[in-house]
Design a protein around this motif. Structure first.
Motif, short mmCIF file in Angstrom:
data_model
loop_
_atom_site.label_atom_id
_atom_site.label_comp_id
_atom_site.label_asym_id
_atom_site.label_seq_id
_atom_site.Cartn_x
_atom_site.Cartn_y
_atom_site.Cartn_z
N THR A 36 -10.35 9.92 24.61
CA THR A 36 -10.99 11.14 25.12
C THR A 36 -12.45 10.80 25.48
N GLY A 37 -13.25 11.83 25.70
CA GLY A 37 -14.65 11.60 26.09
C GLY A 37 -14.81 11.75 27.58
N SER A 38 -16.07 11.73 28.05
CA SER A 38 -16.33 11.93 29.48
C SER A 38 -15.89 10.72 30.30
N SER A 39 -15.93 9.53 29.68
CA SER A 39 -15.67 8.31 30.46
C SER A 39 -14.30 8.27 31.12
N PRO A 40 -13.19 8.61 30.43
CA PRO A 40 -11.89 8.50 31.10
C PRO A 40 -11.46 9.71 31.94
N ASN A 65 -2.87 8.73 20.89
CA ASN A 65 -4.32 8.87 21.08
C ASN A 65 -5.09 8.25 19.92
N LEU A 66 -6.33 7.92 20.23
CA LEU A 66 -7.18 7.23 19.26
C LEU A 66 -7.58 8.07 18.06
N ASP A 67 -7.94 9.34 18.32
CA ASP A 67 -8.66 10.05 17.25
C ASP A 67 -8.63 11.57 17.45
N GLU A 68 -9.07 12.27 16.44
CA GLU A 68 -9.14 13.74 16.48
C GLU A 68 -10.18 14.21 15.46
N SER A 79 -10.94 20.40 20.63
CA SER A 79 -10.08 19.41 19.96
C SER A 79 -9.63 18.40 21.00
N TYR A 80 -9.32 17.21 20.53
CA TYR A 80 -8.87 16.17 21.47
C TYR A 80 -7.44 16.45 21.94
N ALA A 81 -6.67 17.18 21.13
CA ALA A 81 -5.33 17.58 21.57
C ALA A 81 -5.44 18.48 22.80
N LEU A 130 -10.01 2.70 26.08
CA LEU A 130 -11.13 2.95 25.18
C LEU A 130 -12.35 3.42 25.96
N GLY A 131 -13.16 4.27 25.33
CA GLY A 131 -14.52 4.49 25.77
C GLY A 131 -15.41 3.71 24.80
N LEU A 132 -16.70 3.88 24.93
CA LEU A 132 -17.63 3.17 24.04
C LEU A 132 -18.71 4.14 23.59
N GLY A 139 -12.94 4.34 19.43
CA GLY A 139 -12.29 5.43 18.70
C GLY A 139 -13.42 6.14 17.98
N PHE A 140 -13.21 6.43 16.70
CA PHE A 140 -14.35 6.93 15.90
C PHE A 140 -14.68 5.89 14.82
N ASN A 141 -14.48 4.62 15.13
CA ASN A 141 -14.81 3.57 14.18
C ASN A 141 -16.30 3.28 14.29
N ASN A 159 -25.86 9.90 14.77
CA ASN A 159 -25.94 9.50 16.18
C ASN A 159 -24.75 10.06 16.98
N THR A 160 -23.55 9.93 16.41
CA THR A 160 -22.35 10.41 17.10
C THR A 160 -22.33 11.93 17.16
N ILE A 161 -22.74 12.57 16.06
CA ILE A 161 -22.77 14.04 16.04
C ILE A 161 -23.72 14.53 17.13
N SER A 165 -22.69 16.59 20.54
CA SER A 165 -23.09 18.00 20.44
C SER A 165 -23.22 18.65 21.82
N ARG A 166 -23.36 17.82 22.88
CA ARG A 166 -23.49 18.39 24.22
C ARG A 166 -22.27 19.22 24.61
N LEU A 167 -21.16 18.97 23.97
CA LEU A 167 -19.93 19.67 24.32
C LEU A 167 -19.68 20.91 23.47
N ASN A 200 -27.25 4.97 28.90
CA ASN A 200 -27.33 5.02 27.43
C ASN A 200 -26.31 4.12 26.74
N LYS A 201 -25.39 3.53 27.54
CA LYS A 201 -24.40 2.63 26.95
C LYS A 201 -24.76 1.15 27.19
N ALA A 202 -25.84 0.90 27.95
CA ALA A 202 -26.12 -0.48 28.39
C ALA A 202 -26.34 -1.45 27.22
C1 GLP Z 1 -16.39 9.83 21.24
C2 GLP Z 1 -14.91 9.38 21.07
C3 GLP Z 1 -14.71 8.00 21.60
C4 GLP Z 1 -15.37 7.92 22.95
C5 GLP Z 1 -16.86 7.95 22.80
C6 GLP Z 1 -17.62 7.94 24.11
O1 GLP Z 1 -17.08 9.94 20.05
N1 GLP Z 1 -14.41 9.46 19.76
O2 GLP Z 1 -13.32 7.71 21.65
O3 GLP Z 1 -15.03 6.71 23.57
O4 GLP Z 1 -17.25 9.03 21.99
O5 GLP Z 1 -17.58 9.18 24.71
P1 GLP Z 1 -18.08 9.46 26.17
O6 GLP Z 1 -17.11 8.78 27.07
O7 GLP Z 1 -18.05 10.95 26.33
O8 GLP Z 1 -19.46 8.89 26.27
#
Ligand code: GLP
Length: 240
Positions: A36-40, A65-68, A79-81, A130-132, A139-141, A159-161, A165-167, A200-202
């Protein structure tokens, strides 16, 4: 690790969707690991377009799917579902019964992790999308997750929260925990396709491709997988 740098998000999405569509065309029973996420999102839009125009069928495709998020039911709009149904599944002819995510509203979260791990034993991903995360999570690792981890309950980092949070209406509404495939479940995929976009991913992209292989940057583990394709836009790839 094969790295493809594209001009922009649209080109990234086009190339990624071509790879996924060709996997499904070659194997109509493919098992797709999804993210999930904006990237895919753009990648999924192109898959829907291809399905409508060229008839690529997903009737016999299965997905994992990777996560929820923990605490959100499948009908919650964050929700990711819900994300997967609205951004991909409803646009394809896939049978929803063949789609799988960890259930974040399960009463017994450890039992849910065990269920998902058992399921993954039978669904080895032909490809894992995967996104990053900006901190290098996959995932959420989150940083310092062991490389031999399987599906587990995660305490999300500040950092992840903040990133996610933009969503949500406010940062207080972002769940503090999630269920995520572990790094071992991800590395078990036959091939991996990562899409990354934005400045921001560079730093994370640079560490993943060229840095030390360390749990401090979870995505660096991908250097150990034999079939990884990273498609990033110019900005995400700007430090390579
Ligand atoms: C989230 C998801 C990841 C996703 C990442 C990047 O936290 N759990 O699976 O790859 O963040 O999200 P985005 O593509 O919106 O930047």
């Amino acid at each position: 690790m094969k790295v493809i740098i594209t001009e922009n998000y649209e080109e990234m999405s086009k190339k990624a969707s071509e790879i996924l569509v060709s996997i499904v065309k070659n194997n109509p029973n493919a098992i797709l690991g999804l993210a999930t996420g904006s990237s895919p999102i753009g990648t999924y839009q192109n898959m829907i377009k291809d399905h409508k125009e060229n008839g690529t069928s997903y009737k016999n495709v299965h997905t994992v799917n990777l996560d929820e998020y923990v605490g959100l039911t499948a009908d919650h709009d964050q929700s990711y579902a819900y994300f997967m149904r609205t951004n991909l599944f409803y646009g394809l002819d896939i049978d929803l019964k063949n789609t799988n995510l960890p259930c974040g509203s399960a009463k017994d979260l450890q039992a849910e992790c065990d269920r998902y791990n058992a399921l993954l034993e039978n669904y080895k991903q032909d490809v894992q999308v995967l996104g990053l995360g900006s901190n290098g999570h996959i995932g959420f690792n989150e940083p310092n997750t062991p490389f031999d981890s399987v599906t587990h309950l995660v305490d999300l980092t500040e950092n992840t929260i903040k990133d996610n949070s933009r969503l949500f209406a406010s940062i207080d509404e972002v769940p503090r925990q999630a269920l995520s495939m572990g790094i071992k479940n991800i590395m078990n995929a036959k091939s991996i396709l990562m899409v990354v976009s934005g400045k921001n991913k560079a730093e994370a992209v640079k560490g993943m491709v060229k840095g030390e292989i360390t749990p401090a940057l979870p995505a660096s583990v991908l250097q150990l997988h034999p079939f990884v394709t990273v498609i990033c836009d110019k900005e995400a790839g700007s430090l390579l």
